[in-house]
Design a protein around this motif. Structure first.
Motif, PDB file in Angstrom:
ATOM      1  N   ALA A 378      33.832  -8.089   3.334  1.00 32.03           N
ATOM      2  CA  ALA A 378      34.506  -8.595   4.527  1.00 32.03           C
ATOM      3  C   ALA A 378      35.406  -7.529   5.145  1.00 32.03           C
ATOM      4  CB  ALA A 378      35.326  -9.839   4.177  1.00 32.03           C
ATOM      5  N   ARG A 379      36.076  -6.751   4.311  1.00 28.43           N
ATOM      6  CA  ARG A 379      36.928  -5.675   4.821  1.00 28.43           C
ATOM      7  C   ARG A 379      36.091  -4.594   5.490  1.00 28.43           C
ATOM      8  NH1 ARG A 379      42.219  -5.175   2.845  1.00 28.43           N
ATOM      9  NH2 ARG A 379      42.066  -2.910   2.958  1.00 28.43           N
ATOM     10  N   PHE A 380      34.894  -4.335   4.949  1.00 34.17           N
ATOM     11  CA  PHE A 380      34.002  -3.333   5.549  1.00 34.17           C
ATOM     12  C   PHE A 380      33.574  -3.780   6.955  1.00 34.17           C
ATOM     13  CE2 PHE A 380      29.763  -1.575   6.299  1.00 34.17           C
ATOM     14  CZ  PHE A 380      29.970  -0.223   6.057  1.00 34.17           C
ATOM     15  N   LYS A 394      48.082   5.149  13.680  1.00 32.55           N
ATOM     16  CA  LYS A 394      48.269   6.599  13.724  1.00 32.55           C
ATOM     17  C   LYS A 394      47.033   7.334  14.206  1.00 32.55           C
ATOM     18  CE  LYS A 394      52.409   6.153  11.999  1.00 32.55           C
ATOM     19  NZ  LYS A 394      53.590   6.361  12.853  1.00 32.55           N
ATOM     20  N   GLU A 395      45.848   6.813  13.914  1.00 33.78           N
ATOM     21  CA  GLU A 395      44.617   7.494  14.290  1.00 33.78           C
ATOM     22  C   GLU A 395      43.514   6.471  14.499  1.00 33.78           C
ATOM     23  OE1 GLU A 395      43.303   9.990  11.161  1.00 33.78           O
ATOM     24  OE2 GLU A 395      43.233   8.408   9.666  1.00 33.78           O
ATOM     25  N   LEU A 396      42.469   6.904  15.259  1.00 32.84           N
ATOM     26  CA  LEU A 396      41.323   6.041  15.464  1.00 32.84           C
ATOM     27  C   LEU A 396      40.542   5.891  14.164  1.00 32.84           C
ATOM     28  CD1 LEU A 396      39.950   7.266  18.921  1.00 32.84           C
ATOM     29  CD2 LEU A 396      41.216   5.176  18.451  1.00 32.84           C
ATOM     30  N   CYS A 397      40.081   4.709  13.882  1.00 32.30           N
ATOM     31  CA  CYS A 397      39.327   4.472  12.662  1.00 32.30           C
ATOM     32  C   CYS A 397      38.368   3.313  12.887  1.00 32.30           C
ATOM     33  CB  CYS A 397      40.255   4.196  11.474  1.00 32.30           C
ATOM     34  SG  CYS A 397      41.308   2.744  11.693  1.00 32.30           S
ATOM     35  N   GLY A 398      37.384   3.210  12.015  1.00 33.86           N
ATOM     36  CA  GLY A 398      36.454   2.094  12.067  1.00 33.86           C
ATOM     37  C   GLY A 398      35.630   2.070  13.334  1.00 33.86           C
ATOM     38  N   GLY A 399      35.477   0.864  13.903  1.00 39.27           N
ATOM     39  CA  GLY A 399      34.667   0.699  15.103  1.00 39.27           C
ATOM     40  C   GLY A 399      35.189   1.504  16.281  1.00 39.27           C
ATOM     41  N   ALA A 400      36.511   1.643  16.406  1.00 35.93           N
ATOM     42  CA  ALA A 400      37.079   2.417  17.511  1.00 35.93           C
ATOM     43  C   ALA A 400      36.675   3.888  17.408  1.00 35.93           C
ATOM     44  CB  ALA A 400      38.597   2.286  17.513  1.00 35.93           C
ATOM     45  N   ARG A 401      36.619   4.385  16.188  1.00 38.36           N
ATOM     46  CA  ARG A 401      36.196   5.774  15.995  1.00 38.36           C
ATOM     47  C   ARG A 401      34.715   5.938  16.345  1.00 38.36           C
ATOM     48  NH1 ARG A 401      37.482  11.101  15.993  1.00 38.36           N
ATOM     49  NH2 ARG A 401      36.046  12.246  14.667  1.00 38.36           N
ATOM     50  N   ILE A 402      33.889   4.978  16.006  1.00 33.60           N
ATOM     51  CA  ILE A 402      32.464   5.043  16.349  1.00 33.60           C
ATOM     52  C   ILE A 402      32.281   5.023  17.868  1.00 33.60           C
ATOM     53  CG2 ILE A 402      30.275   3.791  16.171  1.00 33.60           C
ATOM     54  CD1 ILE A 402      31.161   2.857  13.396  1.00 33.60           C
ATOM     55  N   TYR A 403      33.032   4.179  18.550  1.00 31.11           N
ATOM     56  CA  TYR A 403      32.967   4.149  20.013  1.00 31.11           C
ATOM     57  C   TYR A 403      33.366   5.510  20.600  1.00 31.11           C
ATOM     58  CZ  TYR A 403      34.227   2.944  24.824  1.00 31.11           C
ATOM     59  OH  TYR A 403      34.327   2.915  26.186  1.00 31.11           O
ATOM     60  N   TYR A 404      34.394   6.105  20.019  1.00 31.74           N
ATOM     61  CA  TYR A 404      34.843   7.427  20.492  1.00 31.74           C
ATOM     62  C   TYR A 404      33.754   8.480  20.281  1.00 31.74           C
ATOM     63  CZ  TYR A 404      37.701  11.644  20.842  1.00 31.74           C
ATOM     64  OH  TYR A 404      38.210  12.882  21.201  1.00 31.74           O
ATOM     65  N   ILE A 405      33.038   8.379  19.178  1.00 37.78           N
ATOM     66  CA  ILE A 405      31.948   9.325  18.913  1.00 37.78           C
ATOM     67  C   ILE A 405      30.860   9.194  19.977  1.00 37.78           C
ATOM     68  CG2 ILE A 405      30.085   9.881  17.291  1.00 37.78           C
ATOM     69  CD1 ILE A 405      32.010   9.034  15.030  1.00 37.78           C
ATOM     70  N   TYR A 406      30.502   7.954  20.304  1.00 35.44           N
ATOM     71  CA  TYR A 406      29.448   7.735  21.296  1.00 35.44           C
ATOM     72  C   TYR A 406      29.845   8.256  22.679  1.00 35.44           C
ATOM     73  CZ  TYR A 406      27.252   4.521  17.957  1.00 35.44           C
ATOM     74  OH  TYR A 406      26.651   3.971  16.862  1.00 35.44           O
ATOM     75  N   ASN A 407      31.023   7.874  23.121  1.00 32.60           N
ATOM     76  CA  ASN A 407      31.369   8.075  24.523  1.00 32.60           C
ATOM     77  C   ASN A 407      32.106   9.383  24.792  1.00 32.60           C
ATOM     78  OD1 ASN A 407      30.810   5.338  26.091  1.00 32.60           O
ATOM     79  ND2 ASN A 407      31.514   4.838  24.023  1.00 32.60           N
ATOM     80  N   ASN A 408      32.717   9.941  23.804  1.00 33.60           N
ATOM     81  CA  ASN A 408      33.453  11.183  24.027  1.00 33.60           C
ATOM     82  C   ASN A 408      32.753  12.386  23.407  1.00 33.60           C
ATOM     83  OD1 ASN A 408      35.552   8.875  24.170  1.00 33.60           O
ATOM     84  ND2 ASN A 408      36.597  10.585  25.131  1.00 33.60           N
ATOM     85  N   GLU A 474      31.831   8.349   9.310  1.00 37.51           N
ATOM     86  CA  GLU A 474      32.862   7.343   9.553  1.00 37.51           C
ATOM     87  C   GLU A 474      32.602   6.087   8.732  1.00 37.51           C
ATOM     88  OE1 GLU A 474      36.279   5.648  10.832  1.00 37.51           O
ATOM     89  OE2 GLU A 474      35.615   7.727  11.033  1.00 37.51           O
ATOM     90  N   LEU A 475      31.361   5.697   8.594  1.00 33.08           N
ATOM     91  CA  LEU A 475      31.034   4.534   7.756  1.00 33.08           C
ATOM     92  C   LEU A 475      31.376   4.805   6.296  1.00 33.08           C
ATOM     93  CD1 LEU A 475      27.608   3.437   9.301  1.00 33.08           C
ATOM     94  CD2 LEU A 475      29.826   2.312   9.567  1.00 33.08           C
ATOM     95  N   HIS A 480      35.238   3.876   1.680  1.00 31.51           N
ATOM     96  CA  HIS A 480      36.239   4.315   0.694  1.00 31.51           C
ATOM     97  C   HIS A 480      37.615   3.718   0.960  1.00 31.51           C
ATOM     98  CE1 HIS A 480      33.165   7.311  -0.308  1.00 31.51           C
ATOM     99  NE2 HIS A 480      33.823   7.507  -1.426  1.00 31.51           N
ATOM    100  N   ASN A 481      37.846   3.224   2.172  1.00 30.50           N
ATOM    101  CA  ASN A 481      39.149   2.645   2.502  1.00 30.50           C
ATOM    102  C   ASN A 481      39.164   1.127   2.424  1.00 30.50           C
ATOM    103  OD1 ASN A 481      40.197   5.185   2.996  1.00 30.50           O
ATOM    104  ND2 ASN A 481      39.771   5.121   5.191  1.00 30.50           N
ATOM    105  N   CYS A 482      38.103   0.537   1.891  1.00 30.01           N
ATOM    106  CA  CYS A 482      38.016  -0.927   1.814  1.00 30.01           C
ATOM    107  C   CYS A 482      38.661  -1.497   0.564  1.00 30.01           C
ATOM    108  CB  CYS A 482      36.553  -1.373   1.888  1.00 30.01           C
ATOM    109  SG  CYS A 482      35.861  -1.307   3.543  1.00 30.01           S
ATOM    110  N   GLY A 483      39.306  -0.658  -0.209  1.00 26.35           N
ATOM    111  CA  GLY A 483      39.954  -1.151  -1.420  1.00 26.35           C
ATOM    112  C   GLY A 483      41.193  -1.972  -1.093  1.00 26.35           C
ATOM    113  N   SER A 484      41.724  -2.655  -2.091  1.00 26.45           N
ATOM    114  CA  SER A 484      42.909  -3.492  -1.946  1.00 26.45           C
ATOM    115  C   SER A 484      43.715  -3.381  -3.240  1.00 26.45           C
ATOM    116  CB  SER A 484      42.515  -4.940  -1.681  1.00 26.45           C
ATOM    117  OG  SER A 484      41.775  -5.461  -2.774  1.00 26.45           O
ATOM    118  N   PRO A 485      45.011  -3.749  -3.191  1.00 31.27           N
ATOM    119  CA  PRO A 485      45.804  -3.712  -4.430  1.00 31.27           C
ATOM    120  C   PRO A 485      45.190  -4.536  -5.557  1.00 31.27           C
ATOM    121  CG  PRO A 485      47.220  -3.990  -2.517  1.00 31.27           C
ATOM    122  CD  PRO A 485      45.813  -4.098  -2.024  1.00 31.27           C
TER     123      PRO A 485
END
Length: 767
Positions: A378-380, A394-408, A474-475, A480-485
């Motif tokens: 679910a986190r993924f 602080k930085e683009l990540c996830g879906g926003a980063r993918i959109y940036y890759i496509y359009n920029n 990016e995927l 790797h960032n989908c972990g939790s405490p």
């Protein structure tokens, strides 16, 4: 609420609980004794206890804080002689393995009933062991100090906790701190003053600390180091008690009445004067009880102090400290209770991050693994869709980063490609000639266009593949960032989840790249010149011809301007030469010029000639404002230098024209016929037009392909893949293996929570 007498023992219990747990988060009420070396601190404490038990000597004797708890017990208390046989120390322990005293020898070799003992001491670092011999307590303090602080003169902030039980003491809790020193002596560290001051401030800076500032009477009060230090943390004197020692050693004719009455240095809790035992009294083993009686007699007989004798002496000081400490504890207990509740809440929250108590049974581990896998998946998905609750700011990540890759990134890389940058005119000419075979063609061959445009379409492959790689990276980062405490509690499970998803992404990378390559090959396989947006060849050819005619006309104007300028310059130079050699020729030349001027006045009406002249000047001198000035300077140079060979100047002008023509010929290499120039330009324009069509389609198709084959496919299948790979009973035990460091942290948190709860129960009994 319990009686005031129970408050100090309650705080003592809290101190014991905190000490056992190694916790120093509660600001418990306490009395801190500070003073200079040899100010009489140790004598006051021994008098309060009624025993000689503190180390004595020169220099720094107290090198660790001594937390002294005085506990008043009734003479018939069951604590007296409780389990005496087991808790009494052996002669070997008391002597530290050294030579036996006569009393020890008799105790060891003779059997007699132990006497009833009402006073003893206990150290928290030696639980369950009683010290009935206070000289042995002194040796234990010295030994424990050397164990932690070393045998030199260094200090340590780790306290020694000593409990004294006696029917003859009042309930008190005091902290004896190292004496303030100014100059290092012997083996003392160079910064010993700073170390001691920092250690004292750790205690006296706390708002719940009552400061017992000890100052000798034979030293001017304005020079008292203890009062200076107390004023730094208690500027209004609200929690400072002044103790003036060595009252009997003041110079004859002087007294400390103004000090004790608070006129010289006002303190809210006041000053108390005491008389210490002298060194001779200690060496002659004069008892504390006798010293207390002599102290009372001194104040009662003194002509100045007898009026305040009831407020002087160590007995009065003990009662005053007991009353102040009880009142202080009574006022601070509600705050301590509130502080405990806050600490318990914070500790419970921290414990929740460790996954509770970590009790996992065979029955619930399957459900736990499934729950953690579902949360990971679910986190993924939420990271890609932008619905995650912990989105970074602080930085683009996830879906926003993918959109940036496509359009920029991808869009800009495509726009930066010049479709004809690597196509020279000779390349186009060669392709055209190769397409016609052994005979010239009547029209521009389409085969040449196909041959040239296909390699240019291939230029779109590299940025397309790079787009796929960036999305894949990016995927992987999202994975790797989908972990939790909660998941961090099981590092093997987390590693397996990442491994399975990474394997899924690697599987999809290959088909996605293959499809992208296929898209480029599809566009290269069939060149659709019937595309509605493709440039019409006839329109392009018409535009090229128009431009060619315009360019040819401009070149004719330039040649006309050059010829006219050459004639003008030649005439002017000839005139200047005639002026130099003959005055008559000058007059004649002037007349000729006048006649020429009249003749040319009719020609000036011709706009074409004037435009040609201006055009030449602009062309030849760089079309700016500086070049005409250079031309005027050149004319002035000719006028001022009659010796210049004018024929050479004309020759230089001719050379300029030759060089310009040669440069134009070099720029137009290779030499092409007019037909070939038209064909090459037409092919170039058609390539640019068709490449733009293909680039626009690729910019639209590649992101769609990546989303379909890589991103969306991974989102949809991730949960099924995790269940298929990891939801196996044989793997549960290994997957749910806890991280050892985390288990230790959770255990510490559990112990801390239990300590806070116990402390809260202790306070709850008296509130």
């Amino acid at each position: 609420m319990a009686s005031l007498e129970d408050l100090i023992p309650t705080v003592n219990k809290l101190q014991d609980v905190m000490y056992d747990a190694g916790i120093d988060t509660l600001d418990l009420p306490v009395l801190a004794v500070i003073g200079s070396q040899s100010s009489g601190k140790s004598s006051i404490l021994e008098t309060l206890v009624g025993k000689d038990f503190l180390p004595r000597g020169t220099g720094i004797v107290t090198r660790r804080p001594l937390v002294l708890q005085l506990n008043n017990i009734a003479p018939n208390s069951p604590l007296i002689n409780d389990d005496l046989t087991e808790t009494e120390t052996s002669p070997d322990d008391r002597t530290g393995g050294g030579e036996l005293t006569l009393e020890d020898h008799l105790r060891k070799n003779q059997s007699f009933e132990p006497q009833r003992r009402e006073e003893w001491g206990e150290f928290l670092h030696l639980p369950g062991r009683r010290f009935y011999d206070f000289a042995e307590i002194r040796r234990e303090i010295e030994s424990e100090t050397a164990r932690i602080a070393g045998k030199n003169k260094g200090i340590s902030r780790i306290p020694i906790n000593l409990k004294v039980f006696s029917p003859r003491v009042l309930n008190l809790t005091l902290v004896d701190l190292p004496g303030i020193t100014k100059v290092p002596i012997g083996e003392q560290p160079a910064d010993i003053e700073k170390q001691i001051k920092n250690l004292i401030l750790e205690y006296v800076a706390k708002p719940n600390c009552i400061i017992l500032a000890v100052s000798p009477a034979n030293v001017d009060l304005v020079n008292s180091e203890s009062l200076k230090l107390a004023r730094d943390v208690d500027p209004h004197g609200r929690r400072t008690i002044g103790v003036v020692t060595k009252m009997d050693l003041m110079d004859s004719g002087t007294n400390a009445l103004d000090i004790l009455s608070g006129k010289l240095y006002p303190l809210k809790l006041g000053f108390v004067g005491v008389v210490n035992r002298s060194q001779q009294d200690i060496q002659s083993n004069r008892g504390v009880e006798e010293a207390l009686n002599n102290e009372e007699a001194f104040f009662a007989r003194h002509p100045v102090y007898r009026t305040i004798s009831t407020r002087c002496g160590t007995r009065y000081l003990a009662k005053l400290l007991n009353q102040i400490l009880m009142n202080h504890i009574r006022d601070k207990l509600p705050d301590i209770k509130a502080r405990l509740n806050t600490l318990m809440g914070q500790t419970e929250q921290e414990l929740a991050t460790y996954g509770g108590l970590g009790i996992i049974t065979k029955e619930n581990r399957a459900g736990l693994v499934l729950q953690l896998m579902n949360k990971f998946a679910a986190r993924f998905v939420s990271s890609i869709e932008g619905t995650s609750s912990d989105i970074s700011t602080k930085e683009l990540c996830g879906g926003a980063r993918i959109y940036y890759i496509y359009n920029n990134i991808f869009g800009h890389s495509l726009e930066s490609i010049n479709p004809t940058a690597d196509l020279s005119t000779i390349d186009i000419q060669t392709a055209i000639r190769n397409s016609t075979g052994p005979r010239p063609s009547l029209f521009v061959p389409e085969l040449a266009f196909d041959l040239l445009v296909k390699p240019q379409i291939q230029l779109l492959l590299e940025p397309s593949e790079r787009c796929v790689e960036l999305v894949y990276e990016e995927l992987m980062k999202i994975c790797h960032n989908c972990g939790s405490p909660e998941l961090a509690r099981y590092p093997k499970l987390q590693a397996k989840l990442i491994e399975v998803v990474s394997e899924l992404l690697r599987e999809r990378l290959g088909p996605t790249r293959s499809y992208v390559e296929s898209l480029i090959e599809i566009h290269r396989a069939y060149i659709n010149t019937n595309h509605p947006n493709f440039l019409i060849a006839t329109d392009a050819m018409s535009d090229i011809i128009d431009m060619k005619k315009k360019k040819k006309k401009d070149q004719e104007y330039k040649r006309t301007d050059l010829e006219y300028a050459k004639q003008s310059l030649s005439k002017e130079l000839s005139k200047k030469n005639n002026d130099i050699h003959s005055p008559h020729s000058t007059l004649q030349s002037d007349a000729d010029d006048i006649g020429a001027s009249e003749t040319s006045s009719d020609d000036d009406e011709n706009d074409t000639t004037k435009q040609s002249k201006d055009s030449f000047l602009n062309y030849f001198f760089g079309k700016d404002q500086q070049r005409p000035n250079q031309f005027n300077a050149l004319s002035d140079h000719y006028a001022l230098s009659p010796s210049i060979d004018n024929h050479n100047e004309l020759a230089d002008f001719d050379n300029l024209q030759i060089q310009e023509t040669a440069q134009q010929n070099m720029d137009n290499k290779p030499q092409l016929t007019e037909r070939e120039e038209l064909e090459c330009e037409l092919i170039r324009r058609l390539i640019v037009s068709y490449f733009g069509i293909v680039r626009e389609m690729i910019q639209d198709q590649i992101p769609k392909a990546v989303m379909c084959l890589l991103v969306n496919f991974s989102k949809e299948i991730i949960q099924n893949r995790l269940v298929t790979k990891l939801y196996k009973d044989s793997l549960f035990e290994d997957l749910l293996m806890e991280d050892q460091n985390l288990a230790q942290d959770r255990q510490k948190c559990v112990k801390l929570l239990e300590t806070y709860k116990e402390a809260s129960n202790i306070i709850g009994d008296i509130l």
